[in-house]
Design a protein around this motif. Structure first.
Motif, mmCIF file in Angstrom:
data_model
loop_
_atom_site.group_PDB
_atom_site.id
_atom_site.type_symbol
_atom_site.label_atom_id
_atom_site.label_comp_id
_atom_site.label_asym_id
_atom_site.label_seq_id
_atom_site.Cartn_x
_atom_site.Cartn_y
_atom_site.Cartn_z
ATOM 1 N N LYS A 1 0.817 14.934 6.380
ATOM 2 C CA LYS A 1 0.945 16.339 6.784
ATOM 3 C C LYS A 1 2.350 16.793 6.415
ATOM 4 N N CYS A 2 2.412 17.887 5.644
ATOM 5 C CA CYS A 2 3.698 18.374 5.153
ATOM 6 C C CYS A 2 3.775 19.886 5.314
ATOM 7 N N HIS A 3 4.983 20.373 5.640
ATOM 8 C CA HIS A 3 5.199 21.812 5.710
ATOM 9 C C HIS A 3 5.144 22.405 4.309
ATOM 10 N N SER B 1 -5.421 3.315 -5.903
ATOM 11 C CA SER B 1 -5.287 1.913 -6.294
ATOM 12 C C SER B 1 -3.817 1.523 -6.478
ATOM 13 N N LYS B 2 -2.946 2.528 -6.557
ATOM 14 C CA LYS B 2 -1.521 2.267 -6.757
ATOM 15 C C LYS B 2 -0.755 2.404 -5.436
ATOM 16 N N THR B 3 0.426 1.809 -5.404
ATOM 17 C CA THR B 3 1.323 1.976 -4.258
ATOM 18 C C THR B 3 1.739 3.434 -4.154
ATOM 19 N N GLY B 4 1.692 3.964 -2.946
ATOM 20 C CA GLY B 4 2.135 5.338 -2.722
ATOM 21 C C GLY B 4 3.543 5.369 -2.154
ATOM 22 N N PHE B 5 4.328 6.376 -2.531
ATOM 23 C CA PHE B 5 5.684 6.565 -2.017
ATOM 24 C C PHE B 5 5.710 7.848 -1.190
ATOM 25 N N ALA B 6 6.509 7.866 -0.126
ATOM 26 C CA ALA B 6 6.612 9.073 0.703
ATOM 27 C C ALA B 6 7.970 9.131 1.400
ATOM 28 N N THR C 1 0.828 -1.208 0.000
ATOM 29 C CA THR C 1 0.000 0.000 0.000
ATOM 30 C C THR C 1 0.861 1.257 0.000
ATOM 31 N N LEU C 2 1.959 1.204 0.738
ATOM 32 C CA LEU C 2 2.763 2.410 0.939
ATOM 33 C C LEU C 2 4.231 2.018 1.133
ATOM 34 N N VAL C 3 5.148 2.839 0.588
ATOM 35 C CA VAL C 3 6.582 2.658 0.801
ATOM 36 C C VAL C 3 7.127 3.956 1.383
ATOM 37 N N LEU C 4 7.755 3.860 2.546
ATOM 38 C CA LEU C 4 8.265 5.035 3.244
ATOM 39 C C LEU C 4 9.800 5.058 3.206
ATOM 40 N N PHE C 5 10.364 6.255 3.066
ATOM 41 C CA PHE C 5 11.814 6.443 3.010
ATOM 42 C C PHE C 5 12.220 7.485 4.056
ATOM 43 N N PRO C 6 13.236 7.211 4.862
ATOM 44 C CA PRO C 6 13.753 8.257 5.748
ATOM 45 C C PRO C 6 14.219 9.446 4.909
ATOM 46 N N LEU C 7 13.945 10.642 5.388
ATOM 47 C CA LEU C 7 14.253 11.849 4.624
ATOM 48 C C LEU C 7 15.730 12.208 4.758
ATOM 49 N N ALA D 1 6.469 14.238 -0.611
ATOM 50 C CA ALA D 1 7.802 14.523 -0.080
ATOM 51 C C ALA D 1 7.737 15.235 1.264
ATOM 52 N N GLN D 2 8.724 14.939 2.115
ATOM 53 C CA GLN D 2 8.962 15.652 3.370
ATOM 54 C C GLN D 2 7.755 15.628 4.302
#
Length: 543
Positions: A157-159, A175-180, A115-121, A142-143
């Motif tokens: 929530k993003c600045h 319906s697609k994988t989200g990246f953040a 569902t979601l892929v998270l990356f350390p900023l 992003a961010q």
């Protein structure tokens, strides 16, 4: 590529950064948020690692001095609550590269469909997330400062507007994988007590390396750059500096003080400084003995991270800035004007103390001796040991011994060091010594103006900064200068005849009408090479 099989349903993935223990710690912080999101979806949290089944330490493969093996990192992820740890296995994944990692990760997403892929900023996380999202043809937020599940989607929530506004952002195609990319310091890693997760090794076959990109070198970041929270001196720059070039003054002041660089959110947004340097509610909390806050407004999101500092010095052009309410000392002024003066004074004081140590007037502080002072000044100038050796006419081995306090250098080294650092050598004189030098200079000036070969042009005194003389040299004779030496610059213009000027080891032949400009401190000689008198106009500038 052999990869995971059926659709995973509601899985939230976190990219595990193995480049260092600190960076893996960022991934574990993000994993804490991934577990919350997965729980809201009745799903699972997973960490994706990339490496080799040989479990080779990265330092042996890439020359890095400090990083983690895949196996130890996988165990760490399980201990912090990962339901799954997927290790994508290929020998070409041992060296971290965003281009190769993106291709492998995008293929894993395609096969598994989280569902979601998270990356350390981090800088690496930003690039990897952007590349992976583009290959997957899906959305990237992003961010992110926070994420939550609302209905059948995820809202971040993003600045926005340089941190002045907090915006809610979601994915248009759910319906697609989200990246953040996620601010890692917004969350805290939590050790997990319960049923341990599962580690799965997945072999990646036929990984094609990019043909037109070659990794030339890779170095581990210095340990010194990782100690912001423990630093005794911190220099923080804010939006009021207006540009990357002006932010360089913050780095220079921190280097001169032997401190660490910090930043508010706008400089981080503008990429003037690394994300890891962010101070405040969503960044780091510092507790130095001395903190400079330069060009910062004093917003509560920032000041929450500096309130434990013992002494806060604020520099801002706006006398009504809220930062002055928390500062112990406030300076109303333009940082671009004030900081170069402050930095110069700090450098001079550092070199003056080193001179006192060499001359035996004072004893070096324990743990903060002559060698450490040289290292600090070298870092300030961004010199390597080799570069400093070249600048001071010494060997690299000599510089290394000085910095390790194995030898005490002669005063001549300190003079050359001052020259390399562009520090006025006059700081080595005490007040009474400076008075004596001024008197000798005045005497030499009087003697010079009385000499037959010099004629002053216009009314001048020994204290003038700019002086003009007409110098006359007999045919084929060497000019015999009066005992007079000064720092500064000199301009020579040949009025009549031909002149040979020797500057150090270089010779310049000048004809009538030709001129030259040079540093007065460079040893120089004048000689007439014509059959007639040679006359030159000499203009001297003394700071």
């Amino acid at each position: 590529m052999t990869i995971m099989g059926n659709n995973a349903g509601a899985e939230v993935w976190v990219f595990g950064d193995l480049r260092s223990k600190r960076l893996l710690g960022f991934s574990l912080n993000v994993l804490a948020k991934a577990r919350q999101l997965a729980g809201s979806m009745s799903g699972k949290a997973a960490v994706v690692l990339m490496g080799s089944s040989a479990d080779v330490q990265r330092d042996s493969a890439s020359g890095l001095q400090a990083s983690l093996s895949v196996s130890s990192a996988a165990e760490e992820c399980i201990a912090h609550g990962a339901d799954y740890v997927y290790i994508l296995d290929n020998e070409n994944l041992v060296i971290p590269r965003a281009d190769t990692y993106a291709v492998v990760l995008a293929n894993a997403v395609l096969r598994r469909g989280p569902t979601l892929v998270l990356f350390p900023l981090t800088d690496f996380g930003r690039e990897l997330a952007a590349r992976s999202a583009r290959i997957s043809n899906t959305g990237l937020i992003a961010q992110c400062m926070d994420l939550k599940v609302e209905g059948d989607g995820v809202v971040a929530k993003c600045h926005s507007w340089d941190g002045e506004v907090m915006a809610d952002i979601t994915f248009s195609d759910r319906s697609k994988t989200g990246f953040a990319t996620v601010q890692p310091n917004a969350f805290q890693a939590v050790e997990f007590q319960g049923e341990p997760g599962v580690i799965k090794w997945i072999r990646v076959d036929h990984l094609d390396m990019p043909e037109r990109l070659n990794l030339l070198s890779s170095l581990a970041e210095s340990d010194k750059q990782q100690q912001l929270e423990d630093a005794k001196v911190v220099v923080v720059g804010g939006a009021g500096l207006h540009s990357h070039d002006n932010f360089t003054l913050v780095r220079e002041l921190a280097a001169a003080l032997g401190g660490e660089v910090g930043a508010t959110r706008p400089p981080v947004f503008q990429h003037w400084v690394e994300e890891e340097r962010l101070i405040g509610q969503t960044g780091k909390t510092v507790q130095p003995n001395l903190l400079f806050s330069i060009g910062t407004s004093g917003a509560v999101q920032y000041t929450a991270g500096i309130m434990e500092a013992k002494t806060i010095v604020a520099i801002n052009r706006d006398k009504n800035s809220p930062i002055f309410q928390v500062a112990d000392l406030g300076i109303v002024g333009d940082a671009k004007t004030f900081l170069p003066l402050l930095i110069s004074k700090i450098k001079q004081e550092a070199v003056r103390k080193m001179a006192d140590v060499i001359q035996g007037d004072v004893k070096a502080d324990k743990g903060n001796g002559f060698g450490k002072s040289v290292r600090k000044l070298r870092a300030f100038q961004n010199y390597s040991q080799e570069a400093l050796a070249q600048a001071t006419g010494e060997t690299q081995e000599f510089i290394e011994k000085v910095e390790n306090d194995e030898i005490t250098p002669p005063v001549s080294f300190l003079l050359r060091l001052a020259s390399a650092l562009k520090v006025d050598a006059g700081i080595f004189f005490r007040k009474e010594e400076k008075t004596m030098v001024r008197n000798l200079r005045s005497q030499a000036f009087v003697k010079r103006t009385r000499n037959y070969s010099y004629k002053t042009l216009g009314p001048v005194t020994e204290n003038d900064h700019i002086r003009a003389f007409m110098v006359t040299i007999e045919p084929k004779q060497v000019h015999k200068p009066v005992a007079y030496k000064h720092e500064g610059e000199e301009f020579l213009f040949v009025m009549e005849g031909d002149l040979r000027l020797t500057l150090g080891n270089k010779t310049h032949n000048l004809k009538s009408g030709e001129s030259i400009h040079f540093n007065s401190e460079v040893p120089h000689k004048l000689k007439s090479i014509s059959n007639e008198l040679t006359r030159c106009l000499a203009v001297l500038y003394t700071p």
